[in-house]
Design an enzyme around this catalytic site. Structure first.
Site, short mmCIF file in Angstrom:
data_model
loop_
_atom_site.label_atom_id
_atom_site.label_comp_id
_atom_site.label_asym_id
_atom_site.label_seq_id
_atom_site.Cartn_x
_atom_site.Cartn_y
_atom_site.Cartn_z
N ASN A 13 42.06 16.22 -5.93
CA ASN A 13 40.67 15.88 -6.24
C ASN A 13 40.31 16.61 -7.53
OD1 ASN A 13 37.95 15.44 -6.40
ND2 ASN A 13 37.40 16.61 -4.56
N TRP A 14 40.28 15.85 -8.61
CA TRP A 14 40.03 16.48 -9.92
C TRP A 14 38.56 16.86 -10.10
CZ3 TRP A 14 43.06 12.92 -13.90
CH2 TRP A 14 44.43 13.11 -13.71
N LYS A 15 37.68 16.37 -9.24
CA LYS A 15 36.24 16.60 -9.37
C LYS A 15 35.79 16.16 -10.78
CE LYS A 15 36.60 20.03 -5.77
NZ LYS A 15 36.17 21.28 -5.16
N HIS A 97 32.23 14.41 0.46
CA HIS A 97 32.66 15.75 0.04
C HIS A 97 31.48 16.72 0.15
CE1 HIS A 97 34.17 19.05 -2.37
NE2 HIS A 97 35.38 18.55 -2.17
N GLU A 99 30.46 18.90 -1.76
CA GLU A 99 29.67 19.01 -3.00
C GLU A 99 28.69 17.85 -3.11
OE1 GLU A 99 33.09 19.44 -5.54
OE2 GLU A 99 33.44 21.43 -4.68
N GLU A 169 37.59 20.37 5.29
CA GLU A 169 37.40 21.30 4.19
C GLU A 169 36.29 22.29 4.56
OE1 GLU A 169 38.98 19.63 0.26
OE2 GLU A 169 36.89 19.04 0.37
N GLY A 175 37.05 26.38 -3.49
CA GLY A 175 36.88 27.00 -4.80
C GLY A 175 36.65 28.49 -4.75
N SER A 215 41.02 25.88 -1.35
CA SER A 215 41.88 26.88 -2.01
C SER A 215 43.36 26.72 -1.69
CB SER A 215 41.38 28.29 -1.68
OG SER A 215 40.07 28.48 -2.17
N GLY A 236 41.78 20.85 -4.91
CA GLY A 236 40.86 20.84 -6.05
C GLY A 236 41.47 21.57 -7.24
P1 13P Z 1 39.65 23.91 -4.17
O1 13P Z 1 41.08 23.51 -3.95
O2 13P Z 1 39.32 24.19 -5.60
O3 13P Z 1 39.22 24.98 -3.23
O4 13P Z 1 38.77 22.61 -3.79
C1 13P Z 1 38.98 22.00 -2.58
C2 13P Z 1 38.26 20.72 -2.56
O5 13P Z 1 37.05 20.69 -2.54
C3 13P Z 1 39.06 19.48 -2.61
O6 13P Z 1 38.26 18.38 -2.34
#
Ligand code: 13P
Length: 262
Positions: A13-15, A97, A99, A169, A175, A215, A236
């Site tokens: 997931n590149w966000k 998600h 976020e 998640e 993150g 993470s 991520g």
């Molecule tokens: P991280 O791997 O940066 O913790 O993010 C996880 C995430 O939200 C994947 O969708």
């Protein structure tokens, strides 16, 4: 389907990262870095990069979106419809998600409409669920996950359910560098599977892939890949670097091939 027979997904997931140019530089390197990896590899990229990334990659690597609207078209300024993703050659979509829930106030009800639209549009949903730190501390994890699963999957059939990928998640692990332990992941995935069983029956719940996100990195992937019931990762930060991402895929491939040989 027993755990070792379910596929193990490596999903990036590149966000909100990577322009088209940056995305193409990444995918140019990826196939070679993934030589020897037979696990399914999926990339959730920004809308603008879906088409170019899809065109640049071999067909076995799947490309998808990180969100979409539930409506098929209309006056929703700034939104993206399912058909726009499929015509850009995306074949899956990440929904719900944390976020999106936190910063854009998406409710389970809204996410549910998107899930139904995704199925109607032949996009495979990757549905994210997870509890916050305070909720876990207060012993509310199971109730939170149950509410999210039931709320987001209302009206979904048992057959569709087996195609839905659930991404567990925990918000406190996203993150933050704070990875959940393999024991906690195994325990929580068992809870999620039993909630799904009550909702969709034993067979669909047993076939439903559940991946872990939060993470996941080259240093945490190996231990997490051994967690009982885990069917892959949603990655991520560590997915932004093709070398690190490929490393996670190779580690998972090794762990999984040992498990299936046992
Ligand atoms: P991280 O791997 O940066 O913790 O993010 C996880 C995430 O939200 C994947 O969708």
């Amino acid at each position: 389907m027993p755990h070792e027979e379910r596929p193990f997904f490596i999903i990036a997931n590149w966000k909100m990262n990577k322009t088209i140019r940056e995305a193409l530089a990444y995918v140019e390197k990826l196939p070679e870095l993934l030589q020897g990896v037979h696990l399914p590899v999926w990339l959730a990229v920004p809308f603008t990069a879906i088409h170019s990334v899809r065109a640049a990659l071999p067909p076995e690597i799947h490309v998808g979106a990180q969100n979409m609207n539930d409506a098929s078209s209309g006056a929703f300024t700034g939104e993206i419809a399912a058909a726009m993703i499929t015509e850009a050659w995306g074949d899956f979509v990440v929904l719900g998600h944390s976020e999106r829930r936190q910063f854009f106030h998406e409710s389970d009800e809204f996410i549910n409409k998107k899930v139904l639209r995704a199925f109607q549009s032949s996009l495979r949903p990757v549905l994210c669920i997870g509890e916050g730190f305070d909720q876990r501390e207060a012993g509310e994890t199971e109730a939170v996950l149950k509410g999210q699963l039931e709320g987001c999957l209302r009206g979904v059939s048992a057959e569709q359910m087996a195609l839905c990928i659930i991404a567990y998640e925990p918000i406190w692990a996203i993150g933050t560098g704070k990875t959940a332990t393999p024991e906690l992941v195994a325990q929580t995935l068992a809870v999620i599977r039993s909630i799904a069983e009550a909702q969709f029956g034993e067979e669909s719940a047993a076939n439903m892939p559940i991946v872990y996100g939060g993470s996941v990195s080259p240093s945490s992937a190996e231990a997490l890949a051994t967690a009982d019931g885990v069917d892959g990762f949603l990655i991520g930060t560590a997915s932004l670097d093709p070398e690190g991402f490929a490393k996670i895929a190779h580690m998972s491939e090794n762990v999984r091939s040992n498990i299936t040989e046992l």
